[in-house]
Design an enzyme around this catalytic site. Sequence first.
Site, mmCIF file in Angstrom:
data_model
loop_
_atom_site.group_PDB
_atom_site.id
_atom_site.type_symbol
_atom_site.label_atom_id
_atom_site.label_comp_id
_atom_site.label_asym_id
_atom_site.label_seq_id
_atom_site.Cartn_x
_atom_site.Cartn_y
_atom_site.Cartn_z
ATOM 1 C CG ASP A 1 -2.142 0.851 1.109
ATOM 2 O OD1 ASP A 1 -1.996 2.071 0.875
ATOM 3 O OD2 ASP A 1 -3.252 0.310 1.235
ATOM 4 C CB ALA B 1 -7.359 1.106 -8.572
ATOM 5 C CB SER C 1 -15.898 -1.094 -10.974
ATOM 6 O OG SER C 1 -16.916 -0.124 -10.860
ATOM 7 C CE1 TYR D 1 -12.560 2.764 -10.358
ATOM 8 C CE2 TYR D 1 -14.927 2.762 -10.764
ATOM 9 C CZ TYR D 1 -13.830 2.261 -10.097
ATOM 10 O OH TYR D 1 -14.000 1.262 -9.178
ATOM 11 C CE LYS E 1 -11.054 -0.645 -10.395
ATOM 12 N NZ LYS E 1 -10.106 -1.358 -9.526
ATOM 13 C CG LEU F 1 -24.413 8.373 -0.987
ATOM 14 C CD1 LEU F 1 -24.457 9.795 -1.522
ATOM 15 C CD2 LEU F 1 -25.582 7.546 -1.519
ATOM 16 N NE ARG G 1 -24.706 4.429 -9.283
ATOM 17 C CZ ARG G 1 -25.327 5.099 -10.241
ATOM 18 N NH1 ARG G 1 -26.570 4.762 -10.585
ATOM 19 N NH2 ARG G 1 -24.734 6.093 -10.856
ATOM 20 C CG ASP H 1 -22.616 9.921 -11.057
ATOM 21 O OD1 ASP H 1 -21.683 9.103 -10.931
ATOM 22 O OD2 ASP H 1 -22.851 10.814 -10.222
#
Length: 337
Positions: free
Chosen positions: A31, A77, A120, A145, A149, A191, A221, A286
């Site tokens: 990390d 990531a 994802s 993004y 992935k 969120l 979601r 989004d």
Amino acid sequence: MTVLVTGGCGYIGAHVVHALHQAGENVVVVDDLSYGKPTRIEGARLYGMDISAPGAGDRLAEILDAENVEAVIHFAARKQVGESVEKPLWYYQQNIGGMLNVLTGMTKSKSAKKLVFSSSAATYGVPPVDVVPEDVVPMLPINPYGQTKLFGEWMARACEGTYGIRFCALRYFNVAGCGPVELEDPAILNLIPMLLDRLKKGKAPLIFGDDYPTPDGTCVRDYIHVSDLADAHLAALKYLDRDERKYDAFNVGTGEGTSVRQIVDELKKVTGLPFQEHVQGRRAGDPPHLIGSPKRINEEMGWHAKYNVEDIVKSAWEAWQANPEHHIDVANWKQAD
């Protein structure tokens, strides 16, 4: 078994490290500590490094063999959708470069030949169905993004036959909640922490867009508890032990949709705070609606989500309140804006 976890000091990574320890496995963590803290990995050996840096693949190979690592779980990531739209080249460098170094290290290692990749639901973009199966076509991510992935999955898949790497991608939906309170999400990127951070400051929580084609106008979601997700990683490691594996990509979700406004309303109930939220414009990148079918992982791995949205919000609130830096004085709280 010894498992190396990249990004193991972060939110999801630390929960998986905890689950691995509970299962009796040896754990090594890599990390760069950009978000996590070394106190979160319960004594696992920590190597501080940026896996996207030049030469990181060779260094990873050395670590893998020195620690006799058999499996890698790759989290490290960048993961902010909006930021990926603003800084696409940096996201390609960080996420694709990091995956390249992980695979390079594994191909040079004598022992590490199993890879669970943190993918994802962003790989799906705006799918043409309400509940998304893994084989939906086309897969067209709408932000850098999600593109990184999906490309990471392609990279790992290409290494299976050539280098003998056993690979499995877990496509997460919206991860939230907390297991042990000390493993609270350390970054204000998801969120619920974003909503709680606003409340800590006495400010109105923000909803980005209420004009989407959804029942209440806010994004819908599939929220998955982080402890359920950690269990899915252990199930994936066992799956990779099989010689016959039908699939290499799995949704990790509940199959149920919850809107942003419903999360906000649940937070009002759980916290008891009389706040009023503010609506702002949409964020770039989004999708309006993203729910995953968990049928494949249910049937192939025997994994099922145990927690619901109420559990998620309650556990996130308990962890937030347990942190002295975040604790909100509910009795005296007032909204400043």
